[in-house]
Design an enzyme around this catalytic site. Structure first.
Site, mmCIF file in Angstrom:
data_model
loop_
_atom_site.group_PDB
_atom_site.id
_atom_site.type_symbol
_atom_site.label_atom_id
_atom_site.label_comp_id
_atom_site.label_asym_id
_atom_site.label_seq_id
_atom_site.Cartn_x
_atom_site.Cartn_y
_atom_site.Cartn_z
ATOM 1 N N ARG A 270 0.728 -1.108 0.018
ATOM 2 C CA ARG A 270 0.039 0.137 0.130
ATOM 3 C C ARG A 270 0.914 1.242 0.024
ATOM 4 O O ARG A 270 1.842 1.131 0.755
ATOM 5 C CB ARG A 270 -0.719 -0.052 1.268
ATOM 6 C CG ARG A 270 -2.099 -0.920 1.256
ATOM 7 C CD ARG A 270 -3.225 -0.473 0.181
ATOM 8 N NE ARG A 270 -4.311 -1.354 0.011
ATOM 9 C CZ ARG A 270 -4.167 -2.211 -0.933
ATOM 10 N NH1 ARG A 270 -3.383 -2.672 -1.508
ATOM 11 N NH2 ARG A 270 -5.538 -3.251 -0.993
ATOM 12 N N GLU B 106 -3.109 8.355 -4.477
ATOM 13 C CA GLU B 106 -3.071 7.851 -5.908
ATOM 14 C C GLU B 106 -4.826 8.434 -6.023
ATOM 15 O O GLU B 106 -5.563 8.482 -5.299
ATOM 16 C CB GLU B 106 -3.256 6.453 -5.952
ATOM 17 C CG GLU B 106 -2.194 5.563 -5.850
ATOM 18 C CD GLU B 106 -2.296 4.153 -5.702
ATOM 19 O OE1 GLU B 106 -3.362 3.598 -6.027
ATOM 20 O OE2 GLU B 106 -1.416 3.363 -5.509
ATOM 21 N N HIS C 208 0.144 0.782 -9.839
ATOM 22 C CA HIS C 208 -0.887 -0.169 -8.802
ATOM 23 C C HIS C 208 -1.319 -1.338 -9.549
ATOM 24 O O HIS C 208 -2.615 -1.636 -9.424
ATOM 25 C CB HIS C 208 -1.692 0.688 -8.125
ATOM 26 C CG HIS C 208 -2.291 0.123 -6.966
ATOM 27 N ND1 HIS C 208 -2.936 0.924 -5.879
ATOM 28 C CD2 HIS C 208 -2.495 -1.259 -6.593
ATOM 29 C CE1 HIS C 208 -3.234 -0.065 -4.988
ATOM 30 N NE2 HIS C 208 -3.125 -1.202 -5.190
#
Length: 371
Positions: free
Chosen positions: A208, A237, A254
């Site tokens: 993360r 993000e 990601h």
């Protein structure tokens, strides 16, 4: 039943329509009015499932087709009697594949020899276990860091975090995001951690974004304390740090867990969990996935086993294509994720007939030649 679902969950359309009304909507745009009379939500990480979304609604179940669940306010759900579940381990092989391809890129493009290096695997759950095993197969020394497991199972086999940082050539993070509790992981990589690391360390974050502080990473890369950074997950993000993007050796949007195989597993797990919870059945059968475009790998001209396996990793997953996409289309971060290309896992590939290094390469999951 009425279900509201993220419209970017692959293979979901048609799965639950035989037993429910299914409304599809962009995950980050799902509102309280959308779910006011819904029984269930099927989501990815872009829908924040908390009081602001759920208060006053009829939602009784939340099913995320992802391994992570920090987008779900689990305490709120527990208080309100809302069932929730994630899809544990659905993308573990995909993230292992990502780390393998990142290491291959470091080896073949930047001259980082892997054998003999010490790697600290921070977080040894479903993903970390696979990454640790991968690194051992590559001839690396592995330090396993997992304070919650060490508390529960005993300290044998685990290394304290700061002790591991002092020894590791590579540190790879595979923890959930836990801002509080006995072992918080928010900004686990901070200035104190970098000060403890060996100069020139390689940092990999595919867990993360907020596990690794952006300012710390940028500062460490600028002053040389961090030699290379492999970054798939980012703070804030999709508004990611352009400084970190420009300095990271490997930078992707990601997508570490985005193999097509893992996406199908996540969808299957969400559908099956919903059916179990609500006591319904669906005739849906998971589709057969298409074969890779180039399913055969031939390592004949590789100089040694390490070069051969690194070429295999990049044959299976061309991580550089994702790096180019992010750097040239940074403002399209969400689109790069939502419209992600077909990417099969290593078990869908096989060696060429008579391939060199075959016994060694098969340890990593590639299949034997046909015949």
């Amino acid at each position: 039943m009425k279900i509201v679902a993220d419209d970017k969950i692959p293979f979901l359309r048609g799965a639950l329509e035989p037993v429910a009304e299914v409304i599809y909507k962009e995950g980050k745009s799902i509102t309280r009015s959308d779910v006011a009379d819904a029984d269930a939500i099927i989501t990815r990480t872009r829908t924040r499932c908390d009081a602001s979304l759920l208060d006053g609604t009829s939602v009784r179940g939340i099913f995320t087709a992802t391994i992570g669940y920090d987008h779900i306010d689990t305490a709120y759900c527990r208080e309100r009697g809302i069932y929730w579940t994630n899809a544990p381990a659905c993308n573990s092989l995909s993230v292992e594949q990502y780390v393998a391809s990142a290491l291959a890129c470091l080896r073949l493009k930047h001259g980082v020899v892997l054998k003999g290096k010490t790697v600290a695997v921070v977080g040894v759950g479903n993903v970390g276990r696979l990454v640790a095993a991968l690194c051992e197969k590559l001839g690396m020394r592995v330090l396993r860091v997992d304070p919650p497991r060490a508390d529960a199972e005993g300290a044998d086999g685990f290394t304290p975090y700061y002790d591991a940082l002092a020894e590791a050539d590579i540190v790879t993070y595979h923890t959930p995001l836990s801002p509080r509790g006995p072992h918080p992981t928010l900004h686990l990589l901070d200035s104190r951690a970098v000060a403890q690391m060996r100069p020139g360390v390689i940092v990999i974050n595919s867990s993360r974004g907020p596990v690794c502080g952006t300012r710390t990473l940028v500062s460490g890369l600028r002053n040389g304390r961090i030699g290379h950074a492999v970054i798939d997950v980012w703070e804030n993000e999709p508004d990611i740090s352009r400084d970190l993007l420009s300095m990271a050796t490997v930078a992707t949007p990601h997508i570490a867990g985005y193999s097509t195989d893992s996406k199908l597993r996540g969808t299957q797990m969400a559908v099956e969990a919903l059916c179990r919870h609500f006591g319904v059945t669906t005739p849906w059968v998971a589709p057969e996935l298409p074969a890779p475009a180039e399913p055969v790998f031939d390592p004949t001209d590789a100089a040694d086993e390490e070069e051969a396996v690194c070429r295999l990793f990049l044959h299976v997953y061309d991580i550089e294509a994702d790096m180019v996409a992010l750097r040239t289309r940074t403002e399209e971060f969400e689109r790069l994720r939502g419209d992600y290309h077909l990417r099969r896992e290593i078990g869908s590939f096989r060696l060429a007939e008579g391939a060199r290094y075959g016994e060694f390469l098969r340890k990593f999951g590639v299949k034997q030649p046909i015949g």
